[in-house]
Write a protein that holds these residues in place. Structure first.
Motif, mmCIF file in Angstrom:
data_model
loop_
_atom_site.group_PDB
_atom_site.id
_atom_site.type_symbol
_atom_site.label_atom_id
_atom_site.label_comp_id
_atom_site.label_asym_id
_atom_site.label_seq_id
_atom_site.Cartn_x
_atom_site.Cartn_y
_atom_site.Cartn_z
ATOM 1 N N LYS A 100 0.814 -1.217 0.000
ATOM 2 C CA LYS A 100 0.000 0.000 0.000
ATOM 3 C C LYS A 100 0.845 1.264 0.000
ATOM 4 O O LYS A 100 0.580 2.193 -0.764
ATOM 5 C CB LYS A 100 -0.915 0.032 1.231
ATOM 6 N N SER A 101 1.849 1.292 0.856
ATOM 7 C CA SER A 101 2.637 2.520 0.950
ATOM 8 C C SER A 101 3.418 2.757 -0.327
ATOM 9 O O SER A 101 3.547 3.894 -0.792
ATOM 10 C CB SER A 101 3.598 2.454 2.138
ATOM 11 N N VAL A 102 3.940 1.698 -0.887
ATOM 12 C CA VAL A 102 4.660 1.821 -2.148
ATOM 13 C C VAL A 102 3.729 2.415 -3.199
ATOM 14 O O VAL A 102 4.083 3.339 -3.937
ATOM 15 C CB VAL A 102 5.186 0.441 -2.596
ATOM 16 N N VAL B 232 -5.163 9.881 3.105
ATOM 17 C CA VAL B 232 -5.140 9.400 4.482
ATOM 18 C C VAL B 232 -4.574 7.988 4.536
ATOM 19 O O VAL B 232 -5.186 7.049 4.037
ATOM 20 C CB VAL B 232 -6.550 9.403 5.127
ATOM 21 N N ASP B 233 -3.388 7.848 5.103
ATOM 22 C CA ASP B 233 -2.801 6.524 5.273
ATOM 23 C C ASP B 233 -3.426 5.920 6.529
ATOM 24 O O ASP B 233 -3.541 6.574 7.559
ATOM 25 C CB ASP B 233 -1.276 6.641 5.426
ATOM 26 N N GLU B 234 -3.828 4.684 6.428
ATOM 27 C CA GLU B 234 -4.472 3.966 7.544
ATOM 28 C C GLU B 234 -5.590 4.780 8.186
ATOM 29 O O GLU B 234 -5.471 5.240 9.321
ATOM 30 C CB GLU B 234 -3.428 3.559 8.594
ATOM 31 N N PRO C 30 -0.753 8.631 10.145
ATOM 32 C CA PRO C 30 -0.724 8.211 11.555
ATOM 33 C C PRO C 30 0.551 7.472 11.920
ATOM 34 O O PRO C 30 0.957 7.472 13.071
ATOM 35 C CB PRO C 30 -1.923 7.265 11.684
ATOM 36 N N LYS C 31 1.183 6.843 10.948
ATOM 37 C CA LYS C 31 2.396 6.081 11.281
ATOM 38 C C LYS C 31 3.608 6.982 11.415
ATOM 39 O O LYS C 31 4.673 6.534 11.824
ATOM 40 C CB LYS C 31 2.654 5.032 10.209
ATOM 41 N N MET C 32 3.468 8.232 10.996
ATOM 42 C CA MET C 32 4.485 9.265 11.184
ATOM 43 C C MET C 32 5.774 9.060 10.400
ATOM 44 O O MET C 32 6.714 9.805 10.578
ATOM 45 C CB MET C 32 4.849 9.415 12.659
ATOM 46 N N VAL C 33 5.876 8.028 9.605
ATOM 47 C CA VAL C 33 7.106 7.857 8.845
ATOM 48 C C VAL C 33 6.852 7.840 7.349
ATOM 49 O O VAL C 33 7.635 8.349 6.552
ATOM 50 C CB VAL C 33 7.836 6.555 9.206
ATOM 51 N N GLU C 34 5.699 7.274 6.974
ATOM 52 C CA GLU C 34 5.462 6.993 5.563
ATOM 53 C C GLU C 34 5.546 8.233 4.690
ATOM 54 O O GLU C 34 6.059 8.208 3.587
ATOM 55 C CB GLU C 34 4.078 6.347 5.386
ATOM 56 N N LEU C 35 4.992 9.336 5.179
ATOM 57 C CA LEU C 35 4.872 10.508 4.317
ATOM 58 C C LEU C 35 5.777 11.650 4.751
ATOM 59 O O LEU C 35 5.753 12.724 4.176
ATOM 60 C CB LEU C 35 3.415 10.977 4.288
#
Ligand SMILES: Nc1ncnc2c1ncn2[C@@H]1O[C@H](COP(=O)(O)OP(=O)(O)OP(=O)(O)O)[C@@H](O)[C@H]1O
Ligand SMILES: [Mg+2]
Length: 510
Positions: free
Chosen positions: A154-156, A271-273, A181-186
């Motif tokens: 998904k992130s890819v 919006v991730d997750e 929300p994961k604070m790293v992906e984006l």
């Protein structure tokens, strides 16, 4: 395009050999069950090859063919087989078999093969099972839901979508709101000029941003109505002079329009997750649905991802408003059905192997997601940064801004009017009583609306009583009850000695 790496070369001879071998094996499997079939064509995609076969056995029902998936998987010794019976608009049946050697899908040749620059919001997804580019225009989708179990791509995929837009669109054409929300992906996108606000990791602010998008949508609708055009595309083509002319007829001025009548950028809300967001509070679903239901014409588009595609996250309401959906591998059939309305995603290979449901079709298309190297992403980010510096709009993150508008209060936030508010005090009291914080907690304990509860949390943070939101964990209480009472006294608040709401609640804890 120069920012992207070249594609590696392909090895054709080996591929031909693999095709013949597997074609014979497929025929053999069916023959074991006394079904005569003939493989008539094989087209290789990056990760999967589609074998087209014809049923020679007239008495065999097409609907039964899908039942052979497991037999084929065993014979060929591979998972990830999918049977499409029949292929849409064809007289043949498709059998998708994973390739022995899998190739990554490279962005560069996709871009060179199809020219996405004319699309409003080009989204380069990958290649399908016969190797054709999968490129869509988000403006037409008009929203997208991306689901899949953890680590399936998904992130890819999300990075690829952001990068495709960044490759082709300038900051004045497209703006993003990113919730992470994961604070790293984006985090890497911080400081690109296409952002309306820094990537948002605080879930309270995320909800505020969704609300902001809803308000912006309403404003834009007003602008479309006032100028008598159907959508943002037509609006942007009018030009300021024509807009003034049209408004003058209605005694309105262009200054009242969002952006003063200048061209409006598309806005992509990512919006991730989003399940994390929904867990913090259920109102989020309403905002998302409201946005998705009517934001298409005014150029606001939503992309959601989730790791937990269960029916309570991918709700009926969300599904009916997000008709374009991508599903990576999920844990079981029921997850697949929740996302795509059909099973199949549970058999995917992972690593970018996806099923894509396009609006207006009922059949899903299998594809392999494009793979961007970190170096390519960084080059694209640098390219974006070279187009300007971000001008963040503070309103995006302002919690409860709707209310503020009415009161005309542009004050600094930590206003003392809160201090004397008995209900606000009650929130503080219950916070110490139960050692809990958060909008959801206040909402339940005090039986108040979500907006108000969110304001309380924000207000406490502004006053220095609560720490910042970290992901989905609740905020830390930074100061003591006694300090609170002191603050109240300093601000001249008085109360009855008998009033239990002002007795030390910490002592009431069990
Ligand atoms: N399109 C792709 N091509 C090749 N490899 C891929 C592709 N997509 C994903 N992968 C591989 O899978 C790994 C995990 O992918 P990704 O981070 O996108 O998972 P995710 O679905 O976002 O997981 P989570 O839900 O835990 O965030 C990647 O680091 C990469 O190695
Ligand atoms: Mg991820």
């Amino acid at each position: 395009v120069e920012l992207l790496d070249d594609a590696p070369e392909k090895r054709h001879a080996e591929h031909e050999q693999e095709k013949t071998q597997i074609s014979r094996a497929i025929e053999q499997v069916f023959r074991q069950f006394n079904v005569e079939v003939q493989v008539v064509n094989a087209t290789r995609g990056p990760v999967v090859t589609q074998y087209e076969m014809r049923l020679l056995d007239e008495s065999m029902r097409v609907g039964k063919v899908e039942g052979f998936e497991k037999d084929l998987a065993m014979k060929l010794g591979t998972e990830g087989i999918r049977i499409v019976a029949p292929l849409p608009n064809k007289t043949t049946i498709g059998i998708e078999v994973p390739n022995r050697i899998k190739e990554a899908v490279v962005m560069r040749d996709l871009v060179e093969e199809a020219d996405p620059s004319t699309m409003a919001l080009p989204i380069i997804l990958g290649r399908d099972v016969v190797g054709k580019p999968m490129i869509g225009d988000l403006a037409k989708m008009p929203h997208l839901l991306v689901a899949g179990a953890t680590g399936m791509g998904k992130s890819v995929c999300m990075n690829a979508m952001i990068c495709s837009i960044l490759l082709f669109k300038r900051p004045e054409e497209v703006k993003f709101i990113m919730v992470d929300p994961k604070m790293v992906e984006l985090a890497g996108y911080e400081d690109i000029p296409h952002l309306l606000a820094p990537p948002i990791t605080d879930m309270t602010k995320a909800h505020a941003a969704l609300e902001w998008a809803c308000r912006t949508m309403d404003e834009r609708y007003e602008a479309l109505r006032a100028t008598g055009v159907r959508d943002i595309k037509a609006y942007n083509e009018l030009g300021i002079d024509e807009i003034r002319l049209r408004l003058a007829k209605k005694d309105q001025r262009s200054e009242d329009l969002p952006g003063g009548g200048a061209k409006l950028p598309y806005i992509v809300v990512l919006v991730d997750e989003y399940a994390d967001l929904m867990m913090v509070n259920k109102e989020v679903e309403k905002s998302i649905v409201r946005l998705a239901a009517k934001s298409r014409a005014c150029g606001i588009h939503v992309i959601l991802t989730t790791q937990r595609p269960s029916a309570d996250v991918v709700t009926g309401l969300i599904k009916s408003n997000l008709p374009s959906r991508i599903c990576f591998r999920v844990v079981d059939k029921s997850n697949s059905r929740v996302v795509l309305d059909v099973s199949g995603a549970e058999n995917l290979l992972g690593k970018g192997d996806m099923l894509f449901l396009q609006p207006g079709t009922s059949s899903v298309m299998r594809g392999q997601g494009v793979w961007l190297k970190d170096s390519e992403i960084n080059a694209i980010i640098e390219h974006a940064k070279s187009q300007g510096v971000p001008t963040y709009d503070d309103d995006v993150l302002k919690v409860g801004a709707v209310r503020m508008d009415g009161g005309g209060d542009s004050g600094s936030g930590a206003g003392s009017e809160w201090i004397g508010d008995r209900q606000f005090h009650e929130a503080v009291q219950s916070m110490y009583r139960y050692n809990k914080t958060g909008a959801d907690f206040f909402r339940r304990k005090l039986n108040i609306g979500y907006n108000k509860a969110t304001q309380y949390v924000e207000q406490l943070a502004d006053l220095g009583w609560l720490g910042p939101q970290k992901g989905t964990a609740s905020r830390e209480i930074l100061r003591s009850w006694d300090e609170w009472i002191e603050t109240l006294k300093e601000n001249g608040v008085t109360w009855d000695e008998e009033d239990e709401l002002y007795h030390n609640p910490v002592e009431l804890r069990q």
